[in-house]
Enzyme design. Sequence first.
Site, PDB file in Angstrom:
ATOM      1  CE  LYS A  93      -4.095  -1.948   2.291  1.00 30.04           C
ATOM      2  NZ  LYS A  93      -3.592  -3.243   2.781  1.00 30.04           N
ATOM      3  CG  PHE A  94       4.336   1.481  -2.509  1.00 32.38           C
ATOM      4  CD1 PHE A  94       5.554   1.681  -1.866  1.00 32.38           C
ATOM      5  CD2 PHE A  94       4.112   0.273  -3.147  1.00 32.38           C
ATOM      6  CE1 PHE A  94       6.530   0.694  -1.872  1.00 32.38           C
ATOM      7  CE2 PHE A  94       5.083  -0.721  -3.158  1.00 32.38           C
ATOM      8  CZ  PHE A  94       6.292  -0.504  -2.519  1.00 32.38           C
ATOM      9  CG  ASN A  99      12.707  10.767  -5.744  1.00 28.66           C
ATOM     10  OD1 ASN A  99      13.361  10.191  -6.623  1.00 28.66           O
ATOM     11  ND2 ASN A  99      13.248  11.211  -4.626  1.00 28.66           N
TER      12      ASN A  99
END
Length: 262
Positions: A93-94, A99
Amino acid sequence: MNTFKTYGDRAKSHSNACARSLLELMERKQTNLSVAVDVTKKAELLSIANAVGPYVCVLKTHIDIVDDFDQDLVEQLEQLAKTHDFMIFEDRKFADIGNTVKHQYGNGIYKIASWSHITNAHTVPGEGIIQGLKDVGLPLGRGLLLLAEMSSKGALTKGDYTTESVAMARRHQDFVFGFIAQQQMNQTDDEDFIVMTPGVGLDVKGDGLGQQYRTPHQVIVDSGCDVIIVGRGVYGNPDQVQQQSARYRDAGWAAYLERCQQ
Ligand code: S5P
């Protein structure tokens, strides 16, 4: 609103490599069950993975809850994935800018991209999160699911948020092949996103911490989802892991066959 096709037929025409592998696997192994193995010890994780392996298309992990994580754990998981023919889904679950997620996906202790076939991301930061993950994952043949809806009570993943999440997926179909959601997300007959659905249980309706459960029938037949994700319903009682895997595998597949008849 799409005409129902079998997993096998969908595999033949799908443009996303990760989706093709998954749909082929589901057809070959006759299972739409994913087990979420949310345990905190390496030995227990491996033992459950080995027990549920024959019944699942996808083994879902939360690698950062394992107290005694080491590189050998992922090597053994990869071996089990080959032995039992399943894919690995690290449920990371980013949720950060492109970046940052690039590093969280490819670097650090876990090096998720190096071993997990599938991962997922929240869309709250906007589209850069997909591009960041894609830079790392696509060259490795990985696939991404977007969290379009959550199973928990009071989740904010609804309305415009869900609609925008689907629009983002449409613009990245080389990498994004589906959603974590509670219902089918396709808008046209041409679209073929795979929906993997957590919040599945046959015996209880919730867990006291906001989780909400529906049955495999409600998820696959009534809501048109593709894969059921079951955690505690399978591993909750250590003596019944195999029995429960077979029970959920059978319930998920029976629901799919019923949908095929419609
Ligand atoms: O909306 C969601 C999304 C996910 S990925 N709701 C969820 O419960 N999950 C995950 O599915 C959750 O992190 C857990 O690993 C699993 C459900 O576990 P269970 O024990 O409640 O079946």
